[in-house]
Design a protein around this motif. Sequence first.
Motif, short mmCIF file in Angstrom:
data_model
loop_
_atom_site.label_atom_id
_atom_site.label_comp_id
_atom_site.label_asym_id
_atom_site.label_seq_id
_atom_site.Cartn_x
_atom_site.Cartn_y
_atom_site.Cartn_z
N VAL A 159 -11.99 14.95 -19.61
CA VAL A 159 -11.89 16.21 -18.88
C VAL A 159 -10.43 16.66 -18.95
N ILE A 160 -10.22 17.92 -19.32
CA ILE A 160 -8.86 18.43 -19.46
C ILE A 160 -8.37 18.95 -18.11
N THR A 161 -7.32 18.34 -17.59
CA THR A 161 -6.72 18.74 -16.32
C THR A 161 -5.28 19.17 -16.55
N ASP A 162 -4.66 19.73 -15.53
CA ASP A 162 -3.25 20.12 -15.63
C ASP A 162 -2.35 18.91 -15.87
N ALA A 163 -2.82 17.73 -15.46
CA ALA A 163 -2.04 16.52 -15.64
C ALA A 163 -2.39 15.78 -16.93
N GLY A 164 -3.29 16.36 -17.74
CA GLY A 164 -3.71 15.71 -18.97
C GLY A 164 -5.16 15.28 -18.89
N PRO A 165 -5.68 14.58 -19.92
CA PRO A 165 -7.08 14.19 -19.94
C PRO A 165 -7.41 13.13 -18.88
N LEU A 166 -8.55 13.31 -18.24
CA LEU A 166 -9.14 12.30 -17.35
C LEU A 166 -10.45 11.88 -18.00
N HIS A 167 -10.57 10.58 -18.28
CA HIS A 167 -11.74 10.10 -19.01
C HIS A 167 -12.85 9.73 -18.04
N LEU A 168 -14.03 10.33 -18.26
CA LEU A 168 -15.22 9.99 -17.48
C LEU A 168 -16.02 8.95 -18.25
N LEU A 169 -16.21 7.80 -17.64
CA LEU A 169 -17.00 6.72 -18.23
C LEU A 169 -18.35 6.72 -17.51
N ALA A 170 -19.39 7.19 -18.20
CA ALA A 170 -20.67 7.48 -17.55
C ALA A 170 -21.76 6.53 -18.03
N TRP A 171 -22.61 6.12 -17.05
CA TRP A 171 -23.75 5.28 -17.42
C TRP A 171 -24.84 5.37 -16.37
N HIS A 172 -26.05 5.00 -16.77
CA HIS A 172 -27.21 4.93 -15.88
C HIS A 172 -28.03 3.72 -16.32
N ALA A 173 -27.95 2.65 -15.56
CA ALA A 173 -28.55 1.37 -15.94
C ALA A 173 -30.03 1.30 -15.61
N THR A 174 -30.71 0.36 -16.23
CA THR A 174 -32.12 0.11 -15.90
C THR A 174 -32.23 -0.53 -14.53
N PRO A 175 -33.31 -0.25 -13.79
CA PRO A 175 -33.54 -1.01 -12.56
C PRO A 175 -33.88 -2.46 -12.90
N PRO A 176 -33.43 -3.43 -12.12
CA PRO A 176 -33.63 -4.84 -12.45
C PRO A 176 -35.01 -5.36 -12.03
#
Length: 322
Positions: A159-176
């Motif tokens: 994500v491009i912000t005024d302070a530089g890139p902010l990295h979004l690490l996204a996931w959706h796991a399986t229910p156990p």
Amino acid sequence: MALDRKGPGLLVQDLSEGNDPQIAAAVRVLVALEADVVLLTAVDYDRGGIALRLLAERLAEAGAPYPHRFALRPNTGMQTGFDVDGDGRTWNARDAQGFGLFSGQGGMAILSRLPLEADAARDFSAFLWRDLPGSLSDDPPDLAAVQRLATTGFWDVPVITDAGPLHLLAWHATPPVFDGPEDRNGRRNHDEAAFWRLFLDGALPMPPPDAPFVLLGDGNLDPADGDGRREGIGSLLAHPALRDPGPRGTHGRAEPGQAGDPALDTVLYTDLGGLRLDYVLPASALRVTAAGVLWPGPDDPLWPDLQAASRHFPVWVDIDLP
């Protein structure tokens, strides 16, 4: 927030017609949330991004514009070609890379008021389960050669912000759960959390994320209650590179049979009670100014919309970027 339907194209149809009560409730909740960046889970994917565009148009009409959007084809519904669940058939929902009645069901999507550097995004969704160091997979070799670890996806999106890139690490796991004594889903859920721990440690073939970053998504496991191999999510929450701000809601329920703090719950099940399944974990170097679960209790006027929109209640975190 789940917006998945039970057939390809139905989400697009419901958004186009404009009279679906769940979508209307979800829009009102997102307007109330007032987030700069939102990760939606269990939202159907279509190749042209039509559903996401229609949802963004609805939000803009309601006063919450999200001009920047991101989604990739999820592993859910992508067939492996093998009889994964051992029922003697192939090509059903449980034989896909991630459970799905059709390709694209229950994917992920990012809505953002800030620009997204889509060309610099990294997608690790094809990473094989067997290739994880210390993998708990015991699939036969032919299935292991194609079985991906991510149930839905593993993304690194700047994500491009005024302070530089902010990295979004996204996931959706399986229910156990939803398996048998072999505990395949439990082992996979554990390893999906372990993927991020090893990724942050630089112990995988791909370089670790650039700082600053935020790990967020549906881990589908409570660190204190419910079924599952809690050491996976536990070791992630305790990772020195991450900060757990402990977002809390104000629903005021009591869970006398559970070990965890009910104020941390993000989902309520009729039979299991409340569980903490959804996470927003900023990098430990970031300063968290506020955090919470948008779960204000039944006396709040937003309560009916929260219940109608999704079984999962939104988790939010405010951060200061360096």
